[in-house]
Design a protein around this motif. Sequence first.
Motif, PDB file in Angstrom:
ATOM      1  N   TYR A 164     -12.552  -2.065  -6.009  1.00  0.00           N
ATOM      2  CA  TYR A 164     -11.679  -2.684  -5.022  1.00  0.00           C
ATOM      3  C   TYR A 164     -11.045  -1.608  -4.136  1.00  0.00           C
ATOM      4  O   TYR A 164     -10.954  -0.434  -4.505  1.00  0.00           O
ATOM      5  CB  TYR A 164     -10.581  -3.507  -5.710  1.00  0.00           C
ATOM      6  CG  TYR A 164     -11.117  -4.685  -6.478  1.00  0.00           C
ATOM      7  CD1 TYR A 164     -11.218  -5.940  -5.897  1.00  0.00           C
ATOM      8  CD2 TYR A 164     -11.556  -4.536  -7.801  1.00  0.00           C
ATOM      9  CE1 TYR A 164     -11.731  -7.026  -6.605  1.00  0.00           C
ATOM     10  CE2 TYR A 164     -12.065  -5.613  -8.510  1.00  0.00           C
ATOM     11  CZ  TYR A 164     -12.150  -6.856  -7.906  1.00  0.00           C
ATOM     12  OH  TYR A 164     -12.665  -7.923  -8.609  1.00  0.00           O
ATOM     13  N   ASP A 165     -10.581  -2.045  -2.985  1.00  0.00           N
ATOM     14  CA  ASP A 165      -9.835  -1.170  -2.090  1.00  0.00           C
ATOM     15  C   ASP A 165      -8.504  -0.828  -2.756  1.00  0.00           C
ATOM     16  O   ASP A 165      -7.721  -1.735  -3.063  1.00  0.00           O
ATOM     17  CB  ASP A 165      -9.597  -1.895  -0.758  1.00  0.00           C
ATOM     18  CG  ASP A 165      -8.927  -1.012   0.275  1.00  0.00           C
ATOM     19  OD1 ASP A 165      -8.307  -0.001  -0.096  1.00  0.00           O
ATOM     20  OD2 ASP A 165      -9.008  -1.346   1.481  1.00  0.00           O
ATOM     21  N   LEU A 182     -17.465  -7.114   6.702  1.00  0.00           N
ATOM     22  CA  LEU A 182     -17.921  -8.056   5.692  1.00  0.00           C
ATOM     23  C   LEU A 182     -19.443  -8.001   5.592  1.00  0.00           C
ATOM     24  O   LEU A 182     -20.147  -8.092   6.597  1.00  0.00           O
ATOM     25  CB  LEU A 182     -17.479  -9.478   6.056  1.00  0.00           C
ATOM     26  CG  LEU A 182     -17.701 -10.554   4.978  1.00  0.00           C
ATOM     27  CD1 LEU A 182     -16.844 -10.259   3.755  1.00  0.00           C
ATOM     28  CD2 LEU A 182     -17.361 -11.927   5.536  1.00  0.00           C
ATOM     29  N   ASP A 191      -5.665  -2.530  -1.307  1.00  0.00           N
ATOM     30  CA  ASP A 191      -5.752  -3.991  -1.283  1.00  0.00           C
ATOM     31  C   ASP A 191      -6.644  -4.431  -2.434  1.00  0.00           C
ATOM     32  O   ASP A 191      -7.859  -4.595  -2.278  1.00  0.00           O
ATOM     33  CB  ASP A 191      -6.311  -4.478   0.062  1.00  0.00           C
ATOM     34  CG  ASP A 191      -6.448  -6.001   0.119  1.00  0.00           C
ATOM     35  OD1 ASP A 191      -5.951  -6.675  -0.805  1.00  0.00           O
ATOM     36  OD2 ASP A 191      -7.059  -6.505   1.082  1.00  0.00           O
ATOM     37  N   GLN A 250     -18.087  -9.100  -2.973  1.00  0.00           N
ATOM     38  CA  GLN A 250     -17.209 -10.263  -2.894  1.00  0.00           C
ATOM     39  C   GLN A 250     -17.731 -11.436  -3.709  1.00  0.00           C
ATOM     40  O   GLN A 250     -16.951 -12.256  -4.216  1.00  0.00           O
ATOM     41  CB  GLN A 250     -16.983 -10.683  -1.439  1.00  0.00           C
ATOM     42  CG  GLN A 250     -18.235 -11.078  -0.668  1.00  0.00           C
ATOM     43  CD  GLN A 250     -18.777  -9.931   0.162  1.00  0.00           C
ATOM     44  OE1 GLN A 250     -18.757  -8.784  -0.274  1.00  0.00           O
ATOM     45  NE2 GLN A 250     -19.245 -10.250   1.366  1.00  0.00           N
ATOM     46  N   THR A 277     -15.044  -3.911  -2.857  1.00  0.00           N
ATOM     47  CA  THR A 277     -15.754  -2.981  -1.971  1.00  0.00           C
ATOM     48  C   THR A 277     -17.102  -2.525  -2.505  1.00  0.00           C
ATOM     49  O   THR A 277     -17.951  -2.094  -1.730  1.00  0.00           O
ATOM     50  CB  THR A 277     -14.896  -1.725  -1.719  1.00  0.00           C
ATOM     51  OG1 THR A 277     -14.658  -1.059  -2.975  1.00  0.00           O
ATOM     52  CG2 THR A 277     -13.565  -2.084  -1.076  1.00  0.00           C
ATOM     53  N   ARG A 328      -9.536  -7.020  -2.256  1.00  0.00           N
ATOM     54  CA  ARG A 328     -10.756  -6.858  -1.454  1.00  0.00           C
ATOM     55  C   ARG A 328     -11.776  -6.040  -2.235  1.00  0.00           C
ATOM     56  O   ARG A 328     -11.591  -4.835  -2.445  1.00  0.00           O
ATOM     57  CB  ARG A 328     -10.444  -6.181  -0.119  1.00  0.00           C
ATOM     58  CG  ARG A 328     -11.646  -6.153   0.831  1.00  0.00           C
ATOM     59  CD  ARG A 328     -11.274  -5.538   2.177  1.00  0.00           C
ATOM     60  NE  ARG A 328     -11.128  -4.099   2.100  1.00  0.00           N
ATOM     61  CZ  ARG A 328     -12.133  -3.233   2.217  1.00  0.00           C
ATOM     62  NH1 ARG A 328     -13.370  -3.679   2.391  1.00  0.00           N
ATOM     63  NH2 ARG A 328     -11.914  -1.936   2.157  1.00  0.00           N
TER      64      ARG A 328
END
Length: 752
Positions: free
Chosen positions: A562-563, A279, A566, A645, A571, A569
């Motif tokens: 994003y991942d 993070l 996922d 994020q 990135t 999440r």
Amino acid sequence: MGSSVPLKTSPKPNCVCQPEPKAIFFYNTRGKRACSSPDDTFFFCFSVMIIRISWLLQILIAVAIVALVSGSPIFFRTRDNKALIKWNPPVDEWNWTITPRNEEPSFVPSNFTHKLPPSANETELIAHMAALKRNYSRLLWDNDKSTNLPLFVEKALKLLNLKQVYYEVEHSVMSKVSCTACKAGAGLLQHYIKTGKSKEEITKMIYQFCVSLNIQSTRVCEGVTRLFGSEVVYVLKRITIGPNEICSFVIGDACGDVYNPYHEWEVSFPPVPKPPPRLLDIPVDKAPTFKVLQISDTHFDPYYAEGANAECNEPLCCRASSGPVLTPASGAGRWGDYRKCDTPKRTIDHMLKHIADTHTDIDYILWTGDLPPHDVWNQTKEENLKVLQETVAQMSDMFPGVPIFPALGNHESSPVNSFPPPYISSPDSSIAWLYNELDAQWRRWLPAGVSYTVRRGAFYSVLVRPGFRIISLNMNYCNNKNWWLLMNSTDPATELQWLIYELQSAEFSGEKVHIIGHIPPGHSDCLKVWSRNYYAIVNRYESTITAQFFGHTHFDEFEVFYDPSDLGRATNIAYVGPSVSPYYDLNLGYRIYYVDGDHDATTRQVVDHETWIMNLKEANQFGYPIWYKLYSARSAYSMPALRPQDWDKFIDEMTAQETVFNLYHKHYWKNSPRRGICDGECRKRLICDARSGRSHDRRALCGHIEARIDGTAPAPQTWRAWFYNGLSVSMSMIMQLPQVAYQIPKFVLGLG
């Protein structure tokens, strides 16, 4: 420099006709053949009948211009399914691992102390000061909701229910109607090639229909035919895919995810495990920063003339050659115009002087492309090189001693969007005329070691500071209007494989990287296979890449990555800077970033950014432009930081709160008085754009966003509803096709 790991390249696809798709040595990453919409078969039967009618056939021939100018050539096969012309492009055997990397920092900081914009918590303390400076005339002009469409066009679009289609064509958001028209045009061109018509006959036919159907003026039709004709026919005769594959390749998901083995490929990654993601922390408060200027899409028009006709029927107006001025209101403004006009020299001069006087502490500049104007029918190599040389000299004079890191736009070539890969080496077709001049002009800012990759593919890697690198990509190798890619789209110029090598070396060396380019990778103008591979690269090196910077759209926006495993999440983040050009309906703008600077705990993240604009209506009314800060991101959007994020949370807030979205929409349009009301569909599109770092994948990335905005998930559909809806859609496509055919050539030329 850390030790490097040899990379294994996926073999390039052979572009001759293969007996079986499984014999091609690259990958179908989706694992199965994707199907198009269920009403395709029904529509096909009706299309065959309709195309035989002579008047509609003539209209459909006009659609062939789509293929001519957008990079949508088609092929034909004999009855035994063999290609008439086989094309086997040379294998690109460039060994990027032996190219020396730049290891010397390219600039020394000026030790400026930058004052960051106020944070969200500080905003309330200075709100009363902002109120004192408010320009109330802007509040009045914000209510101007004009769409700038002629009255007869408005009525026709309402009558024929084509307003949504028109909007999609104008904004690169294509629908199934556009897809059907593309396929029809491709099929007609296939017929003319199959019957043995010469290049001259085909281009003459296209010119005649362009003029007779009033698609554009005579000189625009002539210029387009002259610029694009011979090169398009060259590609047409050498590709081995059909209309379905072509239109899926060019238009994207609106044409279905058609399985196309000749354009499915994957880059190779070194056998080095991905570092565990962690993070990201908020950058250290009051730490040193770099102040960075981004200038994009200047579109300097050397022939702009104050008072000239701004309402011409051509792709670019406001020139002495744009025809008579019929009313006082149709004359071009002194400092530019909201209509289809580019930027006059006096306005660019004024902007650069304002920046130099206002932002005296700029550390370096990101210059993300698109220098020439939008007169795409009337350009020559010599004219475009002259614009390049003049603007480079202007930037050097205005910012002496300030490092500038440029990226190549799609308008720098002539014809526009034409960027053949290195294996196209014939003098008539090679892009060396542009890349060699870029190397000569950019060398005043870049180290000599990048000359080889600039001349090869207009991309480079530079160490800015110890532990901090900038990589500039040529995004025209993902441009779906670059029809050279129809011959072989596999990692053109080996750019992405080179990017992996640079990022892996940076990871070994503990460097952080910023990537710059022109076309955003999540934009619909970027090929889905290229974008998918780029997305995978960003995901693999999420700990190394700390920001990305692009232009092209002319709007003020961003894209979150994003991942893939996922999608909740975030990135990475790509910033899409505003255009200098007002083309069209926009104010002029530029962007200032504050990047985490030199200190022990630096993250090299963007700490904050500001957008500065000039209100064009005020400038023309009062005779003098005033540049002012429209907003700063942290303060306007109440964000603690600008980490991926944080931007993901902001997307969530825009989805849930219409007032938050409306503020973003105002900034997206650079506070233009010409912006219209953004309805539910518009809102879904803009929010989805912000969530899409990967192009043509809205279903996966945005389905839940659309459902939340609609307020409910879509209800299940019975087979009867499916049948009647399919029937209705298919018939509406047939009835609307002539009108769509009229508009599509404007989109593919960038004329809209």
